[in-house]
Design an enzyme around this catalytic site. Structure first.
Site, PDB file in Angstrom:
ATOM      1  N   CYS A 129      -5.442  -7.554   1.307  1.00 58.93           N
ATOM      2  CA  CYS A 129      -4.771  -6.531   2.107  1.00 58.93           C
ATOM      3  C   CYS A 129      -5.473  -5.189   1.941  1.00 58.93           C
ATOM      4  O   CYS A 129      -5.765  -4.511   2.908  1.00 58.93           O
ATOM      5  CB  CYS A 129      -3.299  -6.428   1.682  1.00 58.93           C
ATOM      6  SG  CYS A 129      -2.537  -4.879   2.103  1.00 58.93           S
TER       7      CYS A 129
ATOM      8  N   GLN B 263       4.734  13.548   7.883  1.00 62.58           N
ATOM      9  CA  GLN B 263       4.395  12.981   6.579  1.00 62.58           C
ATOM     10  C   GLN B 263       5.147  11.664   6.382  1.00 62.58           C
ATOM     11  O   GLN B 263       6.312  11.563   6.752  1.00 62.58           O
ATOM     12  CB  GLN B 263       4.771  13.964   5.476  1.00 62.58           C
ATOM     13  CG  GLN B 263       4.010  15.286   5.543  1.00 62.58           C
ATOM     14  CD  GLN B 263       2.598  15.175   4.990  1.00 62.58           C
ATOM     15  OE1 GLN B 263       2.169  14.112   4.544  1.00 62.58           O
ATOM     16  NE2 GLN B 263       1.863  16.265   5.035  1.00 62.58           N
TER      17      GLN B 263
ATOM     18  N   CYS C 157      -4.798  17.448   0.784  1.00 63.73           N
ATOM     19  CA  CYS C 157      -4.660  15.997   0.632  1.00 63.73           C
ATOM     20  C   CYS C 157      -5.963  15.414   0.087  1.00 63.73           C
ATOM     21  O   CYS C 157      -6.120  14.201   0.016  1.00 63.73           O
ATOM     22  CB  CYS C 157      -4.266  15.341   1.955  1.00 63.73           C
ATOM     23  SG  CYS C 157      -5.363  15.747   3.310  1.00 63.73           S
TER      24      CYS C 157
END
Ligand code: SAH
Length: 388
Positions: A10, A215, A340
């Site tokens: 994944c 967000q 970020c």
């Protein structure tokens, strides 16, 4: 923690093998290594619940064994869809809504889109949940403008959702005719409800449409914005610039403690959302502009405009030297840098500190448990000898 999808490549949770406390330790150390030389780094703010925090889910449709409709995510580095029934990061309500979507689509005999052949109907499904409102939006991304039997699909979806005790507030069809890996196309049709959902963040209510940037971790975003607004030390008299403002969330959170808020954002849809959000929350002291942040601030500084506090929350690439040059010309007392990506933050801090801004401190906030990412709030003040 165990996840069956990890073994199937994944790729969504690279830190899953580590204890959450150890993940936090590693993230904090990484932030300290990058920005520690500019100021003290406070302990990272970890999530209370490091699982099931994603309030947005994107699933891709594919044909499973026997032609059965399945949906999930692309295995890392491939275009092979890994069927997902449940995911450790996703809101569990949305996993159940996705089951209802698959069941309704199968009832309507909808076929998955085949990338190679360009055949089939259903490409992706985007789900979003307002954590506070409980409202759920379903966006079905199709490869053609017509969704045959759309009314039946909505009826079936509502019935399947009810059977599973999960809400569906609005259903939107988005068509994306292009051969692209970008999920959403430009055109939309509301099939049920209003086409948006509401959610509340830091006391303000936001209308979220399919393409609004929002967000993905509600609770930790409240921690992040709380720290950012606190770092601004507002008294009610300040002119505040919210650069890279998205749908206006940081500026609107600060608006009650400022004289004037000005938001700047490149994405026009987000700016429209920001303007609507200000109106719906009865915020009268906020204005928003659609522009490149560097270009806007350069022109504003040249025109003699001033700001007392500048929030900057750039994308992962960080800001630009010219933006920082113009910040210095505007000479705000404080700069609150929300990042970020601590690497580009460190690069930008070198310029900000050279311009006479001193970092009081940094607080990392873990918005993305199980992944390698985190956010950082940096508080900077203008020192006497700043070179504006
Ligand atoms: N502050 C917002 C958004 C942060 S994400 C929030 O907390 O939700 C970064 C934002 O910067 C995105 O909305 C992106 O569209 C915007 N952006 C990217 N490049 C930009 C540029 N050159 N000028 C202005 N905004 C930009």
């Amino acid at each position: 923690m165990e996840c069956r999808l990890k073994a199937k490549k994944c790729g969504g949770c690279p830190m899953l093998g580590l204890d959450y406390a150890e993940q936090l330790k590693q993230k904090e150390a990484a932030v300290r290594k990058l920005v520690g030389k500019y100021g003290p780094v406070a302990p990272i703010r970890g999530a209370e619940n490091p699982c099931h925090y994603r309030n947005k889910v994107i699933s891709t449709f594919a044909a499973g064994p026997g032609g059965k409709l399945v949906s999930g995510i692309y295995a890392a580095g491939t275009h092979k869809v890994l069927p997902v029934e449940s995911c450790l990061l996703q809101d569990e309500v949305l996993d159940t809504v996705m089951q209802a979507v698959r069941a309704a689509a199968s009832t309507c005999r909808y076929q998955p889109y085949n990338e190679d052949k360009g055949t089939g109907l259903l490409r992706h499904c985007l789900l979003r949940r307002g954590v506070v409102s409980g409202q759920v939006m379903v966006v079905l991304v199709t490869a053609q403008p017509v969704l045959p039997g759309a009314k039946n699909f909505v009826r079936a979806l509502l019935a399947e959702a009810e059977k599973r005790h999960v809400p569906v507030t609005t259903v939107v069809q988005n068509y994306n005719l292009r051969r692209t890996s970008v999920v959403l196309g430009e055109e939309e049709k509301v099939l049920y409800g209003k086409g948006f959902i509401l959610d509340t963040l830091c006391g303000k209510t936001y209308a979220l449409s399919p393409r609004s940037f929002y967000q993905i971790n509600h609770d930790q975003t409240e921690v992040l914005y709380g720290l950012a607004v606190e770092a601004a030390r507002l008294t009610g008299k300040e002119v505040v610039l919210d650069a890279y403002c998205g749908i206006g969330t940081i500026g609107l959170t600060a608006s009650g403690r400022a004289k004037q808020v000005v938001g700047v954002e490149l994405n026009r849809d987000a700016v429209w959302d920001a303007i609507g959000n200000a109106r719906h929350n009865d915020v009268k002291n906020a204005r928003f502009f659609a522009a490149d942040a560097t270009q806007w601030i350069t022109e504003a500084a040249a025109a003699g405009q001033r700001a007392d506090v500048i929030f900057m929350d750039p994308p992962r690439e960080g800001s630009t030297p010219q933006f920082i040059e113009s910040v210095a010309r505007m000479a705000p007392k404080r700069v609150v840098y929300v990042s970020c990506n601590p690497e580009t933050m460190a690069r930008d801090l070198a310029l900000l500190t050279a311009k006479g801004y001193r970092a009081e401190g940094f607080t990392p906030v873990d918005l993305f448990p199980q992944t390698a990412h985190c956010e950082v709030v940096g508080a900077l003040t203008r020192s006497q000898k700043s070179k504006g």
